[in-house]
Design a protein around this motif. Sequence first.
Motif, PDB file in Angstrom:
ATOM      1  N   GLU A   1     -16.386  17.412   2.269  1.00  0.00           N
ATOM      2  CA  GLU A   1     -16.462  15.880   2.872  1.00  0.00           C
ATOM      3  C   GLU A   1     -15.868  14.552   1.807  1.00  0.00           C
ATOM      4  O   GLU A   1     -15.372  13.511   2.284  1.00  0.00           O
ATOM      5  CB  GLU A   1     -17.779  15.736   2.053  1.00  0.00           C
ATOM      6  N   SER A   2     -14.962  15.679   0.204  1.00  0.00           N
ATOM      7  CA  SER A   2     -14.359  14.359   0.020  1.00  0.00           C
ATOM      8  C   SER A   2     -13.136  13.700   0.680  1.00  0.00           C
ATOM      9  O   SER A   2     -13.373  12.289   0.271  1.00  0.00           O
ATOM     10  CB  SER A   2     -14.106  15.177  -1.158  1.00  0.00           C
ATOM     11  N   VAL A   3     -12.404  14.376   1.645  1.00  0.00           N
ATOM     12  CA  VAL A   3     -11.528  13.674   1.878  1.00  0.00           C
ATOM     13  C   VAL A   3     -11.606  12.084   2.762  1.00  0.00           C
ATOM     14  O   VAL A   3     -11.259  11.662   3.209  1.00  0.00           O
ATOM     15  CB  VAL A   3     -10.692  14.627   3.144  1.00  0.00           C
ATOM     16  N   MET A   4     -13.028  12.289   3.602  1.00  0.00           N
ATOM     17  CA  MET A   4     -13.711  10.979   3.428  1.00  0.00           C
ATOM     18  C   MET A   4     -13.142   9.614   3.192  1.00  0.00           C
ATOM     19  O   MET A   4     -13.580   8.660   4.219  1.00  0.00           O
ATOM     20  CB  MET A   4     -14.807  11.033   4.417  1.00  0.00           C
ATOM     21  N   ALA A   5     -13.161   9.783   1.481  1.00  0.00           N
ATOM     22  CA  ALA A   5     -13.423   8.748   0.872  1.00  0.00           C
ATOM     23  C   ALA A   5     -11.620   8.102   0.954  1.00  0.00           C
ATOM     24  O   ALA A   5     -11.306   7.340   0.921  1.00  0.00           O
ATOM     25  CB  ALA A   5     -13.503   9.682  -0.487  1.00  0.00           C
ATOM     26  N   ILE A   6     -11.078   8.906   1.272  1.00  0.00           N
ATOM     27  CA  ILE A   6      -9.656   8.700   1.521  1.00  0.00           C
ATOM     28  C   ILE A   6      -9.012   7.845   2.687  1.00  0.00           C
ATOM     29  O   ILE A   6      -9.211   8.909   3.761  1.00  0.00           O
ATOM     30  CB  ILE A   6      -8.303  10.191   1.664  1.00  0.00           C
ATOM     31  N   THR A   7      -8.304   6.783   2.039  1.00  0.00           N
ATOM     32  CA  THR A   7      -8.361   5.867   2.974  1.00  0.00           C
ATOM     33  C   THR A   7      -6.607   5.871   3.293  1.00  0.00           C
ATOM     34  O   THR A   7      -5.791   6.484   2.856  1.00  0.00           O
ATOM     35  CB  THR A   7      -7.888   4.346   3.016  1.00  0.00           C
TER      36      THR A   7
ATOM     37  N   ARG B   1      -6.292  13.867   4.648  1.00  0.00           N
ATOM     38  CA  ARG B   1      -6.830  12.961   5.757  1.00  0.00           C
ATOM     39  C   ARG B   1      -7.585  13.459   6.374  1.00  0.00           C
ATOM     40  O   ARG B   1      -8.106  14.138   7.379  1.00  0.00           O
ATOM     41  CB  ARG B   1      -6.616  11.628   6.020  1.00  0.00           C
ATOM     42  N   CYS B   2      -6.487  14.761   7.349  1.00  0.00           N
ATOM     43  CA  CYS B   2      -6.652  15.891   8.115  1.00  0.00           C
ATOM     44  C   CYS B   2      -7.309  16.579   8.507  1.00  0.00           C
ATOM     45  O   CYS B   2      -7.672  17.313   7.354  1.00  0.00           O
ATOM     46  CB  CYS B   2      -5.240  16.718   8.323  1.00  0.00           C
ATOM     47  N   LEU B   3      -8.430  16.083   9.667  1.00  0.00           N
ATOM     48  CA  LEU B   3      -9.373  17.582   9.622  1.00  0.00           C
ATOM     49  C   LEU B   3      -9.202  18.784   9.826  1.00  0.00           C
ATOM     50  O   LEU B   3     -10.150  18.967  10.092  1.00  0.00           O
ATOM     51  CB  LEU B   3     -10.712  15.801  10.987  1.00  0.00           C
TER      52      LEU B   3
ATOM     53  N   ASP C   1       6.628   6.710  19.394  1.00  0.00           N
ATOM     54  CA  ASP C   1       5.062   5.936  19.683  1.00  0.00           C
ATOM     55  C   ASP C   1       4.561   6.623  19.280  1.00  0.00           C
ATOM     56  O   ASP C   1       3.047   6.437  19.469  1.00  0.00           O
ATOM     57  CB  ASP C   1       4.986   5.765  20.752  1.00  0.00           C
ATOM     58  N   HIS C   2       4.065   7.885  18.846  1.00  0.00           N
ATOM     59  CA  HIS C   2       2.658   8.208  18.253  1.00  0.00           C
ATOM     60  C   HIS C   2       2.178   9.207  19.139  1.00  0.00           C
ATOM     61  O   HIS C   2       0.720   8.229  18.321  1.00  0.00           O
ATOM     62  CB  HIS C   2       3.036   8.115  16.402  1.00  0.00           C
ATOM     63  N   PRO C   3       2.136   9.513  19.928  1.00  0.00           N
ATOM     64  CA  PRO C   3       0.654  10.166  21.469  1.00  0.00           C
ATOM     65  C   PRO C   3      -0.024  10.549  20.066  1.00  0.00           C
ATOM     66  O   PRO C   3      -1.053  10.582  20.436  1.00  0.00           O
ATOM     67  CB  PRO C   3       1.041  10.215  22.293  1.00  0.00           C
ATOM     68  N   CYS C   4       0.512  11.359  19.479  1.00  0.00           N
ATOM     69  CA  CYS C   4       0.152  12.078  18.500  1.00  0.00           C
ATOM     70  C   CYS C   4      -1.544  11.536  17.673  1.00  0.00           C
ATOM     71  O   CYS C   4      -2.463  11.456  17.281  1.00  0.00           O
ATOM     72  CB  CYS C   4       0.019  12.875  17.302  1.00  0.00           C
ATOM     73  N   GLU C   5      -1.132   9.944  16.630  1.00  0.00           N
ATOM     74  CA  GLU C   5      -1.996   9.568  16.066  1.00  0.00           C
ATOM     75  C   GLU C   5      -3.152   9.010  18.026  1.00  0.00           C
ATOM     76  O   GLU C   5      -4.187   8.989  16.617  1.00  0.00           O
ATOM     77  CB  GLU C   5      -1.157   8.154  15.656  1.00  0.00           C
ATOM     78  N   THR C   6      -3.171   8.334  18.270  1.00  0.00           N
ATOM     79  CA  THR C   6      -3.966   7.464  19.383  1.00  0.00           C
ATOM     80  C   THR C   6      -4.832   8.812  19.879  1.00  0.00           C
ATOM     81  O   THR C   6      -5.702   8.051  19.542  1.00  0.00           O
ATOM     82  CB  THR C   6      -2.442   7.717  20.741  1.00  0.00           C
ATOM     83  N   PHE C   7      -4.641   9.650  19.863  1.00  0.00           N
ATOM     84  CA  PHE C   7      -5.985  11.277  20.247  1.00  0.00           C
ATOM     85  C   PHE C   7      -6.150  11.639  18.885  1.00  0.00           C
ATOM     86  O   PHE C   7      -7.089  13.073  18.830  1.00  0.00           O
ATOM     87  CB  PHE C   7      -5.162  12.033  20.625  1.00  0.00           C
ATOM     88  N   CYS C   8      -5.842  11.351  17.513  1.00  0.00           N
ATOM     89  CA  CYS C   8      -6.539  11.715  16.409  1.00  0.00           C
ATOM     90  C   CYS C   8      -7.488  11.463  15.874  1.00  0.00           C
ATOM     91  O   CYS C   8      -8.348   9.894  16.005  1.00  0.00           O
ATOM     92  CB  CYS C   8      -5.148  11.042  15.031  1.00  0.00           C
ATOM     93  N   ARG C   9      -8.684  12.615  15.776  1.00  0.00           N
ATOM     94  CA  ARG C   9     -10.533  12.536  15.993  1.00  0.00           C
ATOM     95  C   ARG C   9     -10.071  11.279  14.753  1.00  0.00           C
ATOM     96  O   ARG C   9     -11.659  11.318  14.380  1.00  0.00           O
ATOM     97  CB  ARG C   9     -10.515  14.067  15.688  1.00  0.00           C
ATOM     98  N   ARG C  10      -9.976  11.935  13.712  1.00  0.00           N
ATOM     99  CA  ARG C  10     -10.124  10.663  12.342  1.00  0.00           C
ATOM    100  C   ARG C  10     -10.157   9.613  13.133  1.00  0.00           C
ATOM    101  O   ARG C  10     -10.425   8.922  11.869  1.00  0.00           O
ATOM    102  CB  ARG C  10      -8.746  11.091  11.302  1.00  0.00           C
ATOM    103  N   ALA C  11      -9.960   9.333  13.518  1.00  0.00           N
ATOM    104  CA  ALA C  11      -9.726   7.786  13.921  1.00  0.00           C
ATOM    105  C   ALA C  11     -10.950   7.050  14.689  1.00  0.00           C
ATOM    106  O   ALA C  11     -11.058   6.094  15.008  1.00  0.00           O
ATOM    107  CB  ALA C  11      -8.614   7.666  15.015  1.00  0.00           C
ATOM    108  N   ASP C  12     -11.323   8.021  14.995  1.00  0.00           N
ATOM    109  CA  ASP C  12     -13.301   7.978  15.535  1.00  0.00           C
ATOM    110  C   ASP C  12     -13.647   7.350  14.425  1.00  0.00           C
ATOM    111  O   ASP C  12     -14.978   7.206  14.253  1.00  0.00           O
ATOM    112  CB  ASP C  12     -13.326   9.489  16.554  1.00  0.00           C
ATOM    113  N   LEU C  13     -13.407   7.726  12.949  1.00  0.00           N
ATOM    114  CA  LEU C  13     -14.009   8.262  11.665  1.00  0.00           C
ATOM    115  C   LEU C  13     -13.690   6.961  10.906  1.00  0.00           C
ATOM    116  O   LEU C  13     -14.234   6.162  10.613  1.00  0.00           O
ATOM    117  CB  LEU C  13     -13.851   9.690  10.945  1.00  0.00           C
TER     118      LEU C  13
END
Lengths: 1023, 180
Positions: free
Chosen positions: A976-982, A1016-1018, A608-620
């Motif tokens: 900054e370029s990785v921000m463009a990867i969805t 995409r990992c920050l 159920d991947h709690p890691c993804e729930t708290f991934c900071r990339r989710a804020d972006l």
Amino acid sequence: MQRIESVESFYRWQWELASRLDPEAKVVTVCGGTGCGAFGAEAIRESFLQEIDRRGLQGQVSVKTTGCHGFCEKGPVVVTLPEQVFCPSVRSEDVPEILEQTVLNGEPVERLLYEDPVTGSRVAHDHDLSFYSRQQRHVFRLNGILDPIDLEDYVSRDGYAAAAKVLAQMTPEQVIDEIREAGLRGRGGAGFLTGVKWGLCRAADGSPKYLVCNADEGDPGAFMDRSLLEGTPHAIIEGMIIAAYAIGASHGIIYVRAEYPMAVRHSGIAVEQAREAGLLGKDILGAGFDFDISIHQGSGAFVCGEETALIASLEGHRGMPRPRPPFPAVRGYQGKPTNINNVETLANVPLIVLKGSDWYRGIGTEGCTGTKIFTLAGKVNNTGLVEVPMGATLREIVYGVGGGIPNGRHFKAVQMGGPSGGCVPARYLDLPIDYDSVKETGAIMGSGGLVVMDESICMVDIARFFTEFVKDESCGKCAPCRIGTRQMYDILLRITEGEGELEDIDRLERLGEAVREGSLCGLGQTAANPVLSTIRHFRHEYVAHIVEKRCAANSCKTMVGTSCVAACPAHVNVPEYVALIGEGRPAEALETIRRRNPFPSVCGRACDHPCETFCRRADLDEAVAIRNLKRFASDEVKEVGTPPVWNGPREGRVAVIGAGPAGLTAAYFLSLLGREVTVLEKEETIGGALITGIPAFRLPRDVLARDIEYIRRAGVTIETVRQVDSVQDLLDAGFDSVFVAIGAQESAELAIPGEHLKGVEDTLAFLRQANSGTLAQVEGHVVVVGGGNAAIDAARMAQRLGAESVTVLYRRSREEMPALDEEVEDAIVEGVKMHFLSAPVAIEGNGRVAQVRCVEMQLGEADEEGRRRPLPVPGSESSIAADRVIIAIGQQANLGLAEGYEGLEVDGRLFRANPVTQRSGESPVFVGGDVVTGPSTIIQAIGAGQRAARAIDMFLGGEGELPAERVLAAAVMPGESVMAITRKPLPVLSPKQLHGAFDEIVQGYSAPTACLEAQRCLRCDLE
Amino acid sequence: MRCGGSGRSLGSNMGSALADNGIEGRQVVDGILERFQPARADDLLPLLQQIQDEYGYLPADVLEHVSERTGIPTSRMYGVITFYSLFHLEKRGRHTVRACRGTACHVRGGQGVIQAAQNYLGLTDGETSENFMFSFETAACLGACALSPVVVADGVYAGKVTPERVEQMLRSIEAAESAG
């Protein structure tokens, strides 16, 4: 501008201006608020002007800069008139299209319209947006319409009509009575009745009298006063004229924060304009009343929002409060009677005068009339300014207007009232909010700043944050405030750094009381509120920081490190293996995972991947697809591989009861630590709930077998068909320690009639038969009761086995469903029917189940955890035909092992264990997984197994050290370029392919896709 | 309370605008004083604000000059100046970058933005770079919470700022200055 000499000529002027308004005029209104300005509104305005120029449309279309529209999240906001088409987040390149299609032809540009975050549909008109339609905008009604610094614009819409009415028709006493009868309470926070306050100042001896508009809005999180002063400064001036007339003041001061340059500028311009028009100065409108306003800027001291401190500041001193009484109404600025009102309070005044106190009292609650403007910020989809009647619930504000919480996270609390307020938890979501009700929660409404917090926000850190603020802003006059807040801060800091002790919680409470009791002004008296309210509602978070050194929100940096790693119960080094995948090194990635989790293939699919729930990339944008990457690594490496096997002699014998994820994980790590481990499994198959609970179409058996083989290679002995009846027998047989991980396999009862009819079974029994092949076909109608993953698995399995129909009954709504979202979606695609808000009341049939009687449910008020309680709707019963009913409502543990061995502690229908060591009391027995937690997730069980392995190793005299982490990936911060990867989706099968498939139905990433996704990992781990 | 200076007495080694600018500098402060005739005690804050608007900070010799002209003791000025966070006793950078540390910014990752700006500039809260290019400071709340995290550079608001974005902002200020 000619000076208006009389009330009659004012009305004539107003009539002329109003009759000039053209409701059909084509106008592009561009929000000029600070928010939209930050997103480039000025450039958008320029683009419109140029485009109008280029097309020669001057005179046909005009552009107007207005005050703040309130929906700051979507800036720059443009609304085209007369159609009122709402254009969010406008970019310069969109301008020609908007002009052509929307302004000239009245047709919205579909792709540029607002997309509702809940329904996903496009909305064209501002009044149809849930953000606006659920508000009641009275005070704020002109903010997005007027040009803030155009006096005529304001006058044409009834501006200054209330002032004219007061001057021409009312005595000061009548004005005070009207305001008092309206029930208006001060919007600055204390909620004192404005009419009463005015009356006191009017009655006070002394001359001249002063009126101060308090615009020193310093509460972090509040910005309604700023928006009002920026957007409708004339309305504030009008409110001041009326207030001054009522109390007999001849001079007014707007005390405004210097941090609000636009508010300073606009109020200055508006005062000049009003003076020129004869609305300020000597003999206003020829009515014989003199009143003028000056503007005074604050210089950055929060405490100056307090009345007596503000007066000290106005008088050129340090802004330090003094004792009251005497109140400013008696002895204020320059020792003269002074009345201080907040901006929003004054903005209400013209409305009340024009529409009457009866009208006003009709809005809001009995004790708190009118509307309140809230500022909505933080972890919520729609941030901005929200005006709702007093008595609206937090749920209406956060979910109705605010559109809920982004990134699939859950609501935790809302911080109300800034540094004087507190954190209001989920169980108050349905509380009607007004001055009085909020106090019950330990917070205050304050000026109305609402900062929404989700599960990634740590409540101890928030308490630390506010205490740091009040510590810095304390003026220093009162020792309890000056020293007490410092002491509290130091304690909170050490708790967030993992250095706290349990006594600290009591110390904080005692200090908080002392600061509250011993301080002179509001700042000190309320300074402890954020701490006391978080202790009251989130004591468990304090305790977890202190005892377990764990931050539940995975945010306290010194304790947590990287949030995804902290969020994973097994603490897998996520950024490292994700980076290795990005570098094209999947084998090393897989080995990195296995240093903390022996089930990469399983978790790559069913976690159920709690890691993804708290991934900071989710804020972006969206979280990194960590689970899919894990699966890629395990799919890509075909060989089983070789674990770092213990080479020395093995010491200490450990028996593990149960070969599920918890038991096998513990066995794996203990074996790597040099212990002799035997796993005893009562079934023929290995895997426990991984086999009985998860269908092969989600977890292929060869995949599971690979993980199990790897565990065997670590040196673990697994004996199947080994029923253990007594822990004591194992200890007697020479095992030094025992780990009990038998899962929760006893079904819970629904407690409704007909539960024991033939054809009713529990989900584990059903899945066990189906997964083992003893049940090859299902006929007729199947009803599944429950909302967890087991319910969805059973439903999908029944569908595959040929059921005529499969219906899931769940008593709450989809949002509350605990099953993984993607599983629910796949089930629906496959044809499973979902009956949300539906609960069985009886299972009926003659010897064998024939139908299920259900009742519709509705969601009532929030429970302790903030989930809305399902309540039956009377008279809504109906029946569904059923040949088979599968109950999936939560399993319990078999506690038989506790009999005959006193070392095993029981807690209700489960075993009890130390949350850090998994140890049962002081015995040599350790317990973990579902048998302790009740039905939980795979990764929780793996985490428990890992903790138990370390603790058992230490119990046996070892260090309990897991295999060392390695750093193989290059330490490169993403550009900054990785921000463009969805975020990359997984390839999906068509519904037809999904429907009957028994094989694995979700495919993994290809290598290039995985590589992109990994980038995409920050790399928060490198910070 | 955060102070503009570090507790040294007025006039030790702080800025001396009058010495730098001579007659012209004096004319500026005298022009401001003209607006406050006669200067009263409660004019002190607006007076200081206007001086700071002109000089960018509150130079010690200017304050002494004001004291002589108005009779307001420098000790009282010092008490007031150090109480309010927007007053500065030391010379400021040509560009002021303010990052918000309010609640909304805090919960949406403002701390990372502040850290990134500080790392990039090599400055901590309230410091000015040696070449007087940048002054960096944080604010309790900039009142633009809906856009959090917020950074204001030379009065221009930027919303939803990321650590990468704030570095970009600083780089572009530098580039604009070196371009002339």
